[in-house]
Design a protein around this motif. Structure first.
Motif, PDB file in Angstrom:
ATOM      1  N   ILE A   1       0.823  -1.212   0.000  1.00 21.24           N
ATOM      2  CA  ILE A   1       0.000   0.000   0.000  1.00 21.24           C
ATOM      3  C   ILE A   1       0.857   1.261   0.000  1.00 21.24           C
ATOM      4  O   ILE A   1       0.616   2.200  -0.800  1.00 21.24           O
ATOM      5  N   GLU A   2       1.841   1.340   0.869  1.00 24.55           N
ATOM      6  CA  GLU A   2       2.662   2.547   0.960  1.00 24.55           C
ATOM      7  C   GLU A   2       3.476   2.770  -0.308  1.00 24.55           C
ATOM      8  O   GLU A   2       3.629   3.908  -0.764  1.00 24.55           O
ATOM      9  N   GLU A   3       3.988   1.696  -0.885  1.00 22.91           N
ATOM     10  CA  GLU A   3       4.721   1.814  -2.143  1.00 22.91           C
ATOM     11  C   GLU A   3       3.794   2.329  -3.248  1.00 22.91           C
ATOM     12  O   GLU A   3       4.187   3.162  -4.072  1.00 22.91           O
ATOM     13  N   SER A   4       2.556   1.858  -3.238  1.00 24.35           N
ATOM     14  CA  SER A   4       1.584   2.297  -4.244  1.00 24.35           C
ATOM     15  C   SER A   4       1.290   3.788  -4.107  1.00 24.35           C
ATOM     16  O   SER A   4       1.161   4.510  -5.109  1.00 24.35           O
ATOM     17  N   LYS A   5       1.185   4.262  -2.880  1.00 23.76           N
ATOM     18  CA  LYS A   5       0.938   5.687  -2.660  1.00 23.76           C
ATOM     19  C   LYS A   5       2.108   6.535  -3.175  1.00 23.76           C
ATOM     20  O   LYS A   5       1.907   7.614  -3.745  1.00 23.76           O
ATOM     21  N   LYS A   6       3.326   6.029  -3.003  1.00 25.48           N
ATOM     22  CA  LYS A   6       4.496   6.757  -3.500  1.00 25.48           C
ATOM     23  C   LYS A   6       4.466   6.861  -5.029  1.00 25.48           C
ATOM     24  O   LYS A   6       4.804   7.904  -5.598  1.00 25.48           O
ATOM     25  N   ILE A   7       4.067   5.754  -5.672  1.00 26.17           N
ATOM     26  CA  ILE A   7       3.983   5.755  -7.131  1.00 26.17           C
ATOM     27  C   ILE A   7       2.937   6.775  -7.587  1.00 26.17           C
ATOM     28  O   ILE A   7       3.147   7.524  -8.553  1.00 26.17           O
ATOM     29  N   ILE A   8       1.815   6.827  -6.882  1.00 27.45           N
ATOM     30  CA  ILE A   8       0.782   7.820  -7.210  1.00 27.45           C
ATOM     31  C   ILE A   8       1.330   9.229  -7.029  1.00 27.45           C
ATOM     32  O   ILE A   8       1.154  10.112  -7.892  1.00 27.45           O
ATOM     33  N   ASP A   9       2.012   9.474  -5.898  1.00 23.16           N
ATOM     34  CA  ASP A   9       2.570  10.804  -5.625  1.00 23.16           C
ATOM     35  C   ASP A   9       3.541  11.253  -6.711  1.00 23.16           C
ATOM     36  O   ASP A   9       3.627  12.446  -7.036  1.00 23.16           O
ATOM     37  N   GLU A  34      -8.233   1.583   0.736  1.00 22.41           N
ATOM     38  CA  GLU A  34      -7.283   2.651   1.043  1.00 22.41           C
ATOM     39  C   GLU A  34      -6.677   3.232  -0.226  1.00 22.41           C
ATOM     40  O   GLU A  34      -6.515   4.455  -0.361  1.00 22.41           O
ATOM     41  N   ILE A  35      -6.363   2.372  -1.179  1.00 22.96           N
ATOM     42  CA  ILE A  35      -5.803   2.840  -2.442  1.00 22.96           C
ATOM     43  C   ILE A  35      -6.853   3.587  -3.263  1.00 22.96           C
ATOM     44  O   ILE A  35      -6.561   4.622  -3.891  1.00 22.96           O
ATOM     45  N   CYS A  36      -8.084   3.089  -3.260  1.00 27.43           N
ATOM     46  CA  CYS A  36      -9.159   3.777  -3.993  1.00 27.43           C
ATOM     47  C   CYS A  36      -9.342   5.195  -3.452  1.00 27.43           C
ATOM     48  O   CYS A  36      -9.437   6.161  -4.226  1.00 27.43           O
ATOM     49  N   LYS A  80      -3.898   9.108 -15.455  1.00 26.11           N
ATOM     50  CA  LYS A  80      -5.345   9.205 -15.585  1.00 26.11           C
ATOM     51  C   LYS A  80      -6.067   8.105 -14.824  1.00 26.11           C
ATOM     52  O   LYS A  80      -7.254   8.258 -14.477  1.00 26.11           O
ATOM     53  N   ALA A  81      -5.371   6.988 -14.587  1.00 21.42           N
ATOM     54  CA  ALA A  81      -6.031   5.858 -13.921  1.00 21.42           C
ATOM     55  C   ALA A  81      -4.990   4.978 -13.257  1.00 21.42           C
ATOM     56  O   ALA A  81      -3.790   5.047 -13.565  1.00 21.42           O
ATOM     57  N   ILE A  82      -5.453   4.170 -12.328  1.00 20.60           N
ATOM     58  CA  ILE A  82      -4.637   3.121 -11.739  1.00 20.60           C
ATOM     59  C   ILE A  82      -5.411   1.818 -11.914  1.00 20.60           C
ATOM     60  O   ILE A  82      -6.625   1.772 -11.702  1.00 20.60           O
ATOM     61  N   LEU A  83      -4.723   0.775 -12.374  1.00 20.28           N
ATOM     62  CA  LEU A  83      -5.344  -0.532 -12.574  1.00 20.28           C
ATOM     63  C   LEU A  83      -4.678  -1.541 -11.660  1.00 20.28           C
ATOM     64  O   LEU A  83      -3.453  -1.694 -11.673  1.00 20.28           O
ATOM     65  N   LEU A  84      -5.490  -2.231 -10.871  1.00 19.01           N
ATOM     66  CA  LEU A  84      -4.986  -3.192  -9.897  1.00 19.01           C
ATOM     67  C   LEU A  84      -5.675  -4.541 -10.064  1.00 19.01           C
ATOM     68  O   LEU A  84      -6.846  -4.605 -10.442  1.00 19.01           O
ATOM     69  N   THR A  85      -4.928  -5.601  -9.785  1.00 20.51           N
ATOM     70  CA  THR A  85      -5.476  -6.954  -9.818  1.00 20.51           C
ATOM     71  C   THR A  85      -5.895  -7.345  -8.406  1.00 20.51           C
ATOM     72  O   THR A  85      -5.068  -7.377  -7.490  1.00 20.51           O
ATOM     73  N   TYR A  86      -7.197  -7.633  -8.240  1.00 22.86           N
ATOM     74  CA  TYR A  86      -7.750  -7.929  -6.906  1.00 22.86           C
ATOM     75  C   TYR A  86      -8.953  -8.835  -7.071  1.00 22.86           C
ATOM     76  O   TYR A  86      -9.898  -8.460  -7.782  1.00 22.86           O
ATOM     77  N   ILE A 144      -7.626  10.447  -9.700  1.00 30.58           N
ATOM     78  CA  ILE A 144      -7.216   9.292 -10.501  1.00 30.58           C
ATOM     79  C   ILE A 144      -8.284   8.214 -10.369  1.00 30.58           C
ATOM     80  O   ILE A 144      -8.636   7.813  -9.251  1.00 30.58           O
ATOM     81  N   ALA A 145      -8.811   7.756 -11.485  1.00 29.60           N
ATOM     82  CA  ALA A 145      -9.845   6.715 -11.475  1.00 29.60           C
ATOM     83  C   ALA A 145      -9.220   5.347 -11.205  1.00 29.60           C
ATOM     84  O   ALA A 145      -8.035   5.120 -11.505  1.00 29.60           O
ATOM     85  N   VAL A 146     -10.018   4.440 -10.662  1.00 28.18           N
ATOM     86  CA  VAL A 146      -9.525   3.108 -10.286  1.00 28.18           C
ATOM     87  C   VAL A 146     -10.231   2.032 -11.106  1.00 28.18           C
ATOM     88  O   VAL A 146     -11.453   1.895 -11.062  1.00 28.18           O
ATOM     89  N   ILE A 147      -9.421   1.286 -11.861  1.00 26.19           N
ATOM     90  CA  ILE A 147      -9.890   0.107 -12.587  1.00 26.19           C
ATOM     91  C   ILE A 147      -9.413  -1.121 -11.812  1.00 26.19           C
ATOM     92  O   ILE A 147      -8.254  -1.182 -11.407  1.00 26.19           O
TER      93      ILE A 147
END
Length: 469
Positions: free
Chosen positions: A145-153, A177-179, A159-165, A187-190
């Motif tokens: 999660i924290e690494e993902s937030k850094k990438i977003i920052d 939390e990421i959404c 325009k979007a973030i796509l995650l496998t879940y 940033i939209a979430v796919i």
């Protein structure tokens, strides 16, 4: 008859293969169990086209519209579309609905290859999040999660973030939390929820991606629910998605002659989901708990992940690789698993599986523990965890001139094709990335042990294509 495909498929049906792989209907057994067999046996007669009364998937106003509305209600979306080109077209449509050419999209590195293919098609720049790997099993565990937030920052213009879940293996993470974090930065979430269409059937399972706040969710209904292979759904929630643009993209990507057989199977899956799904899921989860208890003392470590319908059997204690275990289960016990990796096998259980299926598996594990255990464990093999350097984006690399070289002469060069262990279809190397010795060593060794590799033209792994410019 000289019908090679049909003859072999008949053979599988006649041998009553025990299925712990997709599709979720498990050789149609769930249809027989629930009284849908007459519909399914005659479904070939429903193969039709757009004629008066049958509606049109690309502009639904009648029966398809009503069926999709029922699915939307069942899966708690604002709007649901049926997909007849698999989840791949849903991923492509979602990405192209939210991103323009040259835009950035943030994706987990262990994404399905269709995500990278979408970036090639639409000229979009993927920014990767490193995924965690369990060193005991080589199972992909999802993002940090924290690494993902850094990438977003660092990529606020994405325009979007796509995650496998969930992941292919059933692991989840704090998607909510990421959404929330992505939405705060516009940033939209796919979510690629290909292996999670069933999650809404029990509180004992992780929450669905829609419940966690995703804007677009793509589900392979055929994988974990009882629809036919290649039939999927895409669900929309909220107002961050231009639905008209999404519909336009789907019309471009999907066949102009959509299969009414596949749409009918989606409707069957929705009916089962609504009327029998909760009851069948509770029964399945109870059967899995009993299976785990029964097999505590075998030579197998059983990993039951966040999604309790996924079971990973580690064969390390038995002294054999997962590839050997997969072959043994099929050849000696008539049991087919979903996939093998070096350390074990993955089983996908669905509401189509019965207690008898798990009992047969228990008998096989006990017998193997007594008959096949070796004196030593298998050697350790580390999964490559570093994301290769990206010298070109996937589209640039795809259209460059290429040449074939001996595979070990490619180290340090720019890869011009995919190197994808399959399943699960996660790319170790993609076009435009710099080839490393670590990845080549891993792929060569695993291939010798029995791993299938997709994407690369030379199936013997003696040569690989690189950028020649």
């Amino acid at each position: 008859m000289k019908t090679e495909i049909i003859n072999h498929l008949r053979e599988i049906v006649e041998t009553n293969l025990i299925s712990f792989h997709v599709p979720g209907h498990k050789l149609g057994k769930i249809y027989d169990k629930l009284g849908y067999s007459d519909i399914v046996k005659n479904i070939y007669k429903m193969d039709t086209t757009e004629i008066p009364g049958t509606d049109n998937l690309h502009s639904p106003e009648g029966i398809i519209k009503k069926s999709q509305e029922r699915a939307s209600k069942a899966f708690k979306s604002d709007e649901t579309y049926y997909l007849i080109n698999g989840s791949t077209c849903g991923i492509q449509g979602a990405i192209m609905a939210l991103c323009n050419p040259k835009d950035k999209i943030i994706v987990n590195r262990d994404c399905h290859q269709s995500v990278i293919n979408s970036c090639i098609l639409a000229d979009i720049e993927p920014i990767y999040i490193l995924s965690k790997i369990d060193k005991e099993t080589n199972i992909q565990e999802g993002i940090d999660i924290e690494e993902s937030k850094k990438i977003i920052d660092n990529n606020l213009d994405a325009k979007a973030i796509l995650l496998t879940y969930p992941t292919y293996y059933g692991k989840t993470f704090e998607l909510n939390e990421i959404c929330d974090y992505a939405h705060k930065h516009n940033i939209a979430v796919i979510v690629d929820e290909a292996h999670g269409a069933h999650l809404g059937l029990s509180d004992r399972l992780p929450k669905t991606a829609l419940e966690e706040g995703a804007d677009i969710v793509i589900q392979s209904t055929h994988k974990t629910l009882p629809s036919f292979t290649q039939s999927s759904m895409i669900h929309i929630k909220g107002d961050r998605v231009d639905r008209q643009r999404l519909s336009t993209m789907l019309r471009i990507i999907e066949s102009s002659s959509p299969s009414y057989i596949l749409m009918s199977s989606l409707e069957l899956a929705v009916d089962i989901y609504e009327t029998k799904g909760n009851e069948l899921m509770e029964e399945l989860l109870d059967n899995i708990e009993q299976f785990k208890e029964k097999n505590k003392n075998t030579s197998f470590d059983i990993y039951n992940e966040d999604d309790k319908t996924k079971l990973f059997l580690s064969s390390k204690k038995l002294g054999m690789t997962g590839y050997e275990l997969e072959d043994l289960l099929r050849e000696k016990y008539n049991i087919q698993v979903e996939l093998a990796n070096y350390y074990g096998v993955l089983l996908i259980c669905t509401i189509g599986n019965t207690k008898e299926d798990l009992d047969k598996l228990s008998e096989a594990l006990e017998d193997m523990s007594n008959r096949y255990k070796k004196d030593s464990y298998i050697e350790c093999l580390e999964y490559p965890v570093v994301i290769p350097e990206k010298a070109l984006n996937p589209r640039e690399a795809f259209y460059k001139n290429k040449k074939s070289v001996k595979i070990y002469e490619s180290i340090g060069q720019i890869c011009a094709e995919y190197v994808i262990p399959y399943p699960p279809g996660v790319s170790l190397l993609s076009p435009g990335e710099v080839i490393t010795k670590e990845i080549i060593d891993y792929v060569i060794l695993c291939h010798k042990k029995g791993m299938n590799i997709n994407g690369i033209k030379d199936l013997n792994l003696e040569f690989i294509e690189i950028i020649s410019d």
